[in-house]
Every structure is written in structure tokens, then in C-alpha cells.
Design a protein around this motif. Structure first.
Motif, PDB file in Angstrom:
ATOM      1  N   TRP A  51     -21.454  15.639  32.291  1.00 45.50           N
ATOM      2  CA  TRP A  51     -20.382  16.469  32.843  1.00 45.50           C
ATOM      3  C   TRP A  51     -19.028  16.015  32.312  1.00 45.50           C
ATOM      4  O   TRP A  51     -18.822  14.824  32.031  1.00 45.50           O
ATOM      5  CB  TRP A  51     -20.363  16.376  34.369  1.00 45.50           C
ATOM      6  CG  TRP A  51     -21.430  17.166  35.048  1.00 45.50           C
ATOM      7  CD1 TRP A  51     -21.375  18.460  35.453  1.00 45.50           C
ATOM      8  CD2 TRP A  51     -22.731  16.710  35.415  1.00 45.50           C
ATOM      9  NE1 TRP A  51     -22.551  18.840  36.044  1.00 45.50           N
ATOM     10  CE2 TRP A  51     -23.403  17.791  36.041  1.00 45.50           C
ATOM     11  CE3 TRP A  51     -23.398  15.489  35.286  1.00 45.50           C
ATOM     12  CZ2 TRP A  51     -24.698  17.684  36.521  1.00 45.50           C
ATOM     13  CZ3 TRP A  51     -24.685  15.388  35.766  1.00 45.50           C
ATOM     14  CH2 TRP A  51     -25.320  16.472  36.373  1.00 45.50           C
ATOM     15  N   ASN A  52     -18.107  16.991  32.186  1.00 47.93           N
ATOM     16  CA  ASN A  52     -16.748  16.651  31.761  1.00 47.93           C
ATOM     17  C   ASN A  52     -15.856  16.458  32.987  1.00 47.93           C
ATOM     18  O   ASN A  52     -16.315  16.511  34.132  1.00 47.93           O
ATOM     19  CB  ASN A  52     -16.183  17.723  30.823  1.00 47.93           C
ATOM     20  CG  ASN A  52     -16.082  19.097  31.494  1.00 47.93           C
ATOM     21  OD1 ASN A  52     -16.131  19.209  32.721  1.00 47.93           O
ATOM     22  ND2 ASN A  52     -15.966  20.140  30.695  1.00 47.93           N
ATOM     23  N   LYS A  89     -13.788  18.360  34.339  1.00 44.56           N
ATOM     24  CA  LYS A  89     -13.678  19.534  35.194  1.00 44.56           C
ATOM     25  C   LYS A  89     -14.922  19.746  36.062  1.00 44.56           C
ATOM     26  O   LYS A  89     -14.999  20.706  36.815  1.00 44.56           O
ATOM     27  CB  LYS A  89     -13.446  20.783  34.340  1.00 44.56           C
ATOM     28  CG  LYS A  89     -12.148  20.757  33.534  1.00 44.56           C
ATOM     29  CD  LYS A  89     -12.025  22.034  32.705  1.00 44.56           C
ATOM     30  CE  LYS A  89     -10.746  22.029  31.866  1.00 44.56           C
ATOM     31  NZ  LYS A  89     -10.631  23.261  31.046  1.00 44.56           N
ATOM     32  N   GLY A  90     -15.915  18.850  35.923  1.00 41.66           N
ATOM     33  CA  GLY A  90     -17.149  19.024  36.672  1.00 41.66           C
ATOM     34  C   GLY A  90     -18.097  20.006  36.039  1.00 41.66           C
ATOM     35  O   GLY A  90     -19.023  20.491  36.692  1.00 41.66           O
ATOM     36  N   GLU A  91     -17.883  20.325  34.752  1.00 39.16           N
ATOM     37  CA  GLU A  91     -18.741  21.271  34.046  1.00 39.16           C
ATOM     38  C   GLU A  91     -19.836  20.519  33.300  1.00 39.16           C
ATOM     39  O   GLU A  91     -19.578  19.499  32.647  1.00 39.16           O
ATOM     40  CB  GLU A  91     -17.912  22.093  33.050  1.00 39.16           C
ATOM     41  CG  GLU A  91     -16.795  22.890  33.698  1.00 39.16           C
ATOM     42  CD  GLU A  91     -15.818  23.452  32.673  1.00 39.16           C
ATOM     43  OE1 GLU A  91     -15.154  24.444  32.986  1.00 39.16           O
ATOM     44  OE2 GLU A  91     -15.715  22.881  31.555  1.00 39.16           O
ATOM     45  N   LYS A  92     -21.075  21.018  33.386  1.00 37.66           N
ATOM     46  CA  LYS A  92     -22.171  20.412  32.624  1.00 37.66           C
ATOM     47  C   LYS A  92     -22.007  20.816  31.158  1.00 37.66           C
ATOM     48  O   LYS A  92     -22.073  21.989  30.818  1.00 37.66           O
ATOM     49  CB  LYS A  92     -23.521  20.866  33.154  1.00 37.66           C
ATOM     50  CG  LYS A  92     -24.708  20.154  32.488  1.00 37.66           C
ATOM     51  CD  LYS A  92     -26.041  20.728  32.942  1.00 37.66           C
ATOM     52  CE  LYS A  92     -26.343  20.394  34.371  1.00 37.66           C
ATOM     53  NZ  LYS A  92     -27.708  20.823  34.764  1.00 37.66           N
ATOM     54  N   ILE A  93     -21.784  19.821  30.281  1.00 39.86           N
ATOM     55  CA  ILE A  93     -21.505  20.125  28.880  1.00 39.86           C
ATOM     56  C   ILE A  93     -22.693  19.857  27.965  1.00 39.86           C
ATOM     57  O   ILE A  93     -22.699  20.309  26.816  1.00 39.86           O
ATOM     58  CB  ILE A  93     -20.283  19.329  28.383  1.00 39.86           C
ATOM     59  CG1 ILE A  93     -20.519  17.816  28.526  1.00 39.86           C
ATOM     60  CG2 ILE A  93     -19.020  19.748  29.128  1.00 39.86           C
ATOM     61  CD1 ILE A  93     -19.400  16.969  27.947  1.00 39.86           C
TER      62      ILE A  93
END
Length: 737
Positions: free
Chosen positions: A492-493, A495-499
Motif C-alpha cells: 500500500w502507498n 494514500k492507503g491504496e493497494k499498489i
């Protein structure tokens, strides 16, 4: 009173008397009115029983029920025909201290899937499907089997019923491809379906293809697969193995085998596949398997040689014999997570005991500290060597696991890995598939089976940075038929996004055999947290799948030297094997590390001077054309006694002027193995030999000012000896400070 987390005070524990025994003879009987319901019965416990607690795990949820001490049974309202229940009963006294029974598994009402569906063409045309009876029968006997064929192209479906374990259908066209499914039917309904793809003149792809590095020899790739579910219009005559770098480009004949071993350098990657062959041609490729570079990872016991275990009301701290620290005194403290209802501590001499136990600890959540102190230094108030949370026999402290939905049999599960106490090792109690659309996960932190949170989201990820490596490993065991499973890491980055998601290679378990899986993953750019997960695919209804030794380790690459590949011979002769370096040949000899681990580090090794005047260890070394430069710590023999001396080394030559020297090392037997620890950090250096602090340099710059050239600034280390000396270094390992 009891504290907020349910810990009994010493007065309560005393008042409660002894702990009752565990209930025995657990059994379950289904209701004749509604087979989803059942009654659990047990034999009464002995001792001061105040009440019983019935713990139940089903459909991804944990439930607890309290019943009177006079009860010996409990009625359960069932939730489904395919639900699996794990039931335990605890006999508790008035202070809620008790003993838990063995676990009872209540299997689903409906049958498990048939086993090993395979097919062949019928003489004169058509297809015959074969299978074996389910490994887990239903509550009632199997009446017949339901077999369905779906044309892959037209999606037309045909269903048949048969009482046997095979079915021939003359009307099926062997040149077309079908998805066949088989289910056992009882009077309660159809059980779980087992499927296979069949049809066509050529075989279908081999099943269960895997390609993994041999854990004992990482330069070897072990390929394995099983026969296709459909052999084609004639029998399979053999297999072709494909390999390549980025794509599968080379195919070779493997013969009539289902396993093969290929070579691949440890620092190289490769891709692999396999095809089945019959007289009509070749199958399509099995799923391509990618094999990454082999990365050596630090052993948990090397970096963290203190462990703590909890069993019932006993807590044991293991002080492994490779614990290297300059502190001669260790204080072990066990304190409650909150409140002051219980506390205890022990003080021992470092090396005198390998285990320290706390007995009869009240139930609760605790914090275990190990503090080290140099008793000879009045200014040393101790430093923290270990700090970890401990659960002691309290079901009230458990947290519900989270059921996660499956899509076609797989899903992510994230365990709890506290970043403050890496590495943390979690052991699952059981992973049980309920037979419909969910997978239940039970993870335990201690030996008594208490649940901790299992979650499929970001909340349980650990912090990381780009380029950092995370190692996750486990070993799995399927109790009935083989299943597929693997491990991985989601990134995760900020921003809490799974990358990104990276996985190990999926394994297929053989029955009754543990199989390890693990992977080393490097955090991609932008990653700030990593969540290890487990994937389980094609688990059978009613089947139990166990995981042990789920370990997470987060570290910087090349933090330890652990094998022969980490050393380069730069002068003379040496015998190098794993983490052992033997310098026994006559003449000067030197080995240099190949990984240049860093300026600040700690080296641990077991050193033995077999003959001659001594040996040396070079820190902050730089390899130059004429030889190695750096700080060299030497064991020097003079008049039959040994001392440690710090000197500079320039271009392969050691200066005669000493920067620092120790007193004679009393009691050191250099001709037998002794623990040697060298720590260099910033401007300071310490050397410990045989558990004694033998050399301390608070300022290397001051000690070396104007002596024999510039201040060493390299990042490598070297081991050396001169002339007729002979020395061994065993179990050599580095850890960055």
C-alpha cells in the motif's frame, strides 16, 4: 475486583482454590427434527467447577456460551448443511480460571466432493468419466452421484445420475471440450462438486504444475505436475518441459515422468511450463511458473535469540546459548498489560541458564521484558534486549477472526504482525472450509489456542519503505486430499491504496506431509506498508488445512553473511563451507566478504585458534590492488598468554603500532571454540570474547590520529591469519546496527 481485561487478583485466585480438570468425552448428536441442529455432550470435570464455557468456531465467527456447573450438554441451532464446527468446553472456577477440553470437530451434513475425477474415450465413441468416493461422507449414506457436462463452447449442459463411481456417455463428441462436475447425493441433498476439464483428441494441460527452488540447493529448480484430467483420444506418452528467461522459449522431452530437476543460478530468474503429449499431439501449456532469484534471509534465532512461550498458566523465557551481549546480568520481568494485579521478575547471570520460568501466572495479557546490565559498571542501568506481549490462558482476551469471501476458491488473509516486535511468529489453529462461499481463519499467538485478529485489509499491514525486503514463510499440511496454497505480500502507498501484490508459487500438498512455502519480497516504489497474506485454493468441503511457523521478517538486504558465496579468497588458501571459514594452510591467508554489509555492524562468530600466534578480523575494510585496508582486531599470543590488539591495516600490511590493547584475557582458551563478538558503531568499537568484554575503544578517531595512514572508511569485513597460524571461524553472521 477483577481488572478490565479479566485478570484475577491474587486474592481471588486464592479464594477460588485449585483449577478444575478439563471436561472429557466430547461428542455431538444431530437432531432428528432438523439435521442442521445438534447437541454437544461431555463428561463432568473434577474440582471446583463454577460453570462451563462452550467455545464454538463456525462460518468465520467465534461464539462463547456459559452454562451452569450442573450441565453436561449444550444444544446448538445449526446455520447450514455445509457448516463445520470446532467446539471446545472449558471448566472454570469462580475466578474464571479453568482447563479446556480437546477440540471436537462436527462435520457438515452433506458429503464432501468426490476425489480424482478423470476421463477416457469409450471404444466406438463417447467419453467415460471415473472418480472415487468422497473422503468425507455425509451424515447419511450416499444414494447416487450427480454428473453434469457443460460444453465449453456452446455452454449446453447435460446432467446424469448414477449409483456407481463411473459413467459412460456414448453420445459425447470426443473432439469437443467439456467441463464435467461430480457430486455425491444423500437424502439431505447434493454435496460439494468436484470438476475437471475433458474432451478433444489432444490431452488437457498437466495439473498442479509447480516450479520452486530446492531449499537445500537453491541453484536447483524442482518441477512437478500430475497427469491431465483428459488424456485425449489416446494415452499420454510423455511430457515436454519448457523454460526461458522472460518467456518460455525452449522445450525438451522429459519422458514419461511427473517431476524433473533443472539448474538455475542463484542470482538468475526463470520461467517454466509443461505440456502433455499423446499420439494426436500436444496439450496447451500449463500455467507458467516464475522463479525469482534466491535471496538468503537471516535466521530468526540469529537476529532474535530470545523467545517466550506460554502454556496454560506457565510462561517460559528461552535464553538461547548463542545470545551474545556484553551484559553479564539479565533481568527478566513479567508485568501485566494493565493494572498491578501480578508482577514477577528474575535476575540471572548471562549464560548460566537457558530457560527461566514463571509458574501459576493468573490469566491475562502481559508484557515480558529482558534487560541486560554490566554489573561491573555502576553507571550501567541496563538496556532492553527483548520486549514482547504474552497471553496467558484466558479465552476472554481472544478476538474474533474475520471470515473472508472466496471467489472461485481463493481469497486474501492478513495475519497480525506487530512491527514493534519483529519477527513475530504466528501459528494457525486451523483453517476450515465451510463448503459454501467462505473460508474461516483461526490464528493463535500462543500455545493454548487463543484467537487473534485475522483481517483482509490494510489495518494489519506493517510499515515498510521502498527497497526494503519482507520475508514471509510457513509450512502447510492438508488432513485429507491435497490442496493448493501459497503466501504473498500486498503493498500500500501513503494514500492507503493497494499498489501491488506479489506471491510465492502456489503449492499442492500431498496427504500426510508438511510442505514449506516462503518468499522474499522487495517493497516497490511508493510502498509504505506491507500486508502478508495466505491464499488457499480448491480446499475440499470438510477438509482441514493446518499452517505452522508463519514467520514474518522485515530486514535490509544483505544484513548477514550466512554462506560460502558471501566470502572471497583474496590471499593464500582457505576452506569455506556455509558460514564456516577454515584458515589452516601454511602462509598468510585472507578472505573478504562479497556483500560489503556496512560500516556499522555486529559480527558474531565462534573462533578457534588451532596453532600459531593468532588471527585477525578486519572491520571497515576496503579492497585495494595491494591488499585490504581497515581496522584489524587481532588475537596476539605473547609469552604463552593472549591479548586482543586494535591496529590499522594499509594495503595488505598491518601496522605494528597499536591503537588500543586489552589486558591479558584471563581464562580464555584460544585453542577451543569461544564466542567472539565485535561491534563497531560510529566512532566506537567493542570486542567480547568468551562472554567477557575484552576491548573497548570509545573514539576510534582519537586512538588512530596520526598513526599509520588515514581513518578507515570501508564497508567490508575480512578474516585473516599469518604465517604458521591456523584458525577456524564457525557460524559467522553479521547484523547491521
Amino acid at each position: 475486583m477483577t481488572s478490565a481485561i479479566g485478570v484475577a487478583t491474587p486474592m481471588q485466585a486464592m479464594a477460588a482454590g485449585s483449577v478444575p480438570t478439563a471436561p472429557t468425552g466430547l461428542s455431538a448428536v444431530r437432531s432428528v427434527l432438523d439435521v442442521r441442529d445438534f447437541t454437544v455432550s461431555w463428561t463432568s470435570a473434577t474440582g471446583p467447577v463454577d460453570h462451563y464455557v462452550v467455545s464454538m468456531f463456525a462460518d468465520g465467527k467465534r461464539s462463547r456460551y456459559t452454562v451452569p456447573s450442573t450441565a453436561t450438554s449444550f444444544a446448538v441451532d445449526g446455520s447450514g448443511l455445509m457448516t463445520i464446527y470446532q467446539v471446545r468446553v472449558t471448566a472454570e472456577n469462580a475466578a474464571s480460571m479453568g482447563t479446556t477440553s480437546d477440540e471436537l470437530t462436527v462435520n457438515p451434513v452433506l458429503a464432501g466432493p468426490p476425489v480424482n475425477v478423470w476421463s477416457a474415450s469409450l471404444p466406438g465413441g463417447g467419453i467415460k468419466v471415473n472418480w472415487s468416493a468422497p473422503s468425507r461422507t455425509g451424515l447419511n449414506p450416499t444414494l447416487n452421484y450427480q454428473v453434469s457436462f457443460v460444453d465449453v463452447l456452446t455452454r449446453a449442459k447435460t446432467t446424469y445420475t448414477t449409483s456407481g463411481t463411473s459413467l459412460g456417455v456414448p453420445g459425447l463428441d470426443t473432439t469437443r471440450v467439456y467441463d464435467v462436475s461430480v457430486a455425491a447425493v444423500t437424502r439431505d441433498g447434493a454435496g460439494l462438486v468436484e470438476t475437471a476439464r475433458i474432451g478433444g483428441d489432444t490431452p488437457t494441460a498437466p495439473r498442479w504444475f509447480t516450479a520452486v527452488r530446492d531449499p537445500e540447493a537453491p541453484e536447483k529448480i524442482v518441477l512437478s505436475w500430475t497427469e491431465p484430467s483428459w488424456a485425449g483420444s489416446s494415452a499420454v506418452t510423455g511430457y515436454l518441459i519448457g523454460s526461458g528467461k522472460g518467456t518460455v522459449s525452449t522445450w525438451v522431452d522429459a519422458g514419461d515422468v511427473t517431476t524433473a530437476t533443472l539448474s538455475l543460478p542463484a542470482k538468475s530468474t526463470g520461467v517454466y511450463s509443461v505440456r502433455a503429449v499423446n499420439n494426436a499431439g500436444q496439450s496447451v501449456d500449463a500455467d507458467i511458473e516464475f522463479v525469482d532469484v534466491a535471496v538468503r534471509t537471516p535466521l530468526v534465532s540469529s537476529a532474535y535469540p530470545i523467545t517466550v512461550t506460554s502454556s496454560g498458566h506457565d510462561v517460559t523465557v528461552n535464553l538461547h546459548n548463542d545470545l551474545a551481549t556484553s551484559q553479564d546480568q539479565l533481568t527478566i520481568c513479567l508485568l501485566p498489560g494493565e493494572g498491578w494485579t501480578y508482577r514477577d521478575e528474575r535476575t540471572v547471570t548471562n549464560g548460566s541458564e537457558l530457560a527461566v520460568s514463571f509458574d501459576n501466572v493468573p490469566s491475562g495479557r502481559y508484557r515480558l521484558w529482558v534487560l541486560g546490565r554490566n554489573s561491573k559498571d555502576p553507571k550501567d542501568h541496563g538496556s532492553e534486549l527483548f520486549n514482547e506481549e504474552v497471553f496467558v490462558n484466558d479465552g476472554a482476551l481472544t478476538m474474533s477472526s474475520v471470515g473472508v469471501s472466496f471467489v472461485e476458491g481463493t481469497a486474501d488473509w492478513h495475519g497480525v504482525y506487530p512491527a514493534t516486535s519483529l519477527p513475530v511468529v504466528l501459528m494457525t489453529d486451523k483453517i476450515a472450509y465451510d463448503g459454501s462461499t467462505s473460508m474461516a481463519v483461526t490464528a493463535t499467538k500462543d500455545s493454548i489456542g487463543n484467537n487473534i485478529t485475522a483481517s483482509p485489509g490494510l489495518a494489519r499491514a506493517i510499515p515498510t519503505v521502498a527497497g526494503q525486503q519482507v520475508v514471509v514463510s510457513a509450512q502447510g499440511f492438508a488432513t485429507t486430499q491435497a490442496t493448493q496454497w501459497n503466501l504473498g505480500v500486498a503493498w500500500w502507498n501513503a494514500k492507503g491504496e493497494k499498489i501491488a501484490v506479489t506471491r510465492t508459487k502456489r503449492l499442492r500438498k500431498t496427504v500426510g506431509d508438511w510442505k514449506p512455502s516462503g518468499g522474499t519480497f522487495t517493497a516497490p516504489a511508493g510502498a509504505v506498508s506491507a500486508g502478508p497474506f495466505l491464499e488457499v485454493g480448491e480446499l475440499l468441503r470438510g477438509q482441514s488445512f493446518y499452517l505452522d511457523d508463519i514467520a514474518l521478517r522485515s530486514f535490509t538486504p544483505s544484513s548477514q553473511l550466512l554462506s560460502a558465496a558471501d566470502w572471497i579468497l583474496v590471499k593464500g588458501q582457505a576452506q569455506i563451507s556455509d558460514a564456516t571459514v577454515q584458515l589452516s594452510s601454511y602462509g598468510d591467508a585472507e578472505v573478504l566478504d562479497a556483500r560489503t554489509p556496512g560500516a556499522d555492524l555486529t559480527l558474531n562468530t565462534s573462533a578457534t585458534l588451532k596453532s600459531g600466534s593468532g588471527y585477525g578480523v578486519v572491520l571497515r575494510a576496503t579492497r585495494e590492488a595491494q591488499g585490504t585496508s581497515g581496522y584489524v582486531v587481532q588475537l596476539v599470543k605473547s609469552n604463552g598468554q593472549y591479548t586482543y590488539v586494535l591496529r590499522k591495516r594499509q594495503a595488505g600490511k598491518t601496522c605494528t603500532t597499536s591503537l588500543a590493547t586489552s589486558n591479558v584475557v584471563q581464562g580464555l582458551s584460544a585453542t577451543t571454540a569461544h564466542k567472539l563478538t565485535l561491534k563497531i558503531s560510529g566512532d566506537a568499537l567493542t570486542v567480547t570474547a568468551a562472554g567477557k568484554l575484552v576491548l573497548v575503544v570509545n573514539s576510534l578517531a582519537t586512538a588512530g590520529q596520526g598513526i599509520c595512514g588515514p581513518t578507515p572508511t570501508g564497508t567490508a569485513i575480512a578474516l585473516l591469519k599469518t604465517g604458521g597460524a591456523a584458525a577456524d571461524f564457525v557460524g559467522t553472521a553479521l547484523a547491521k546496527n
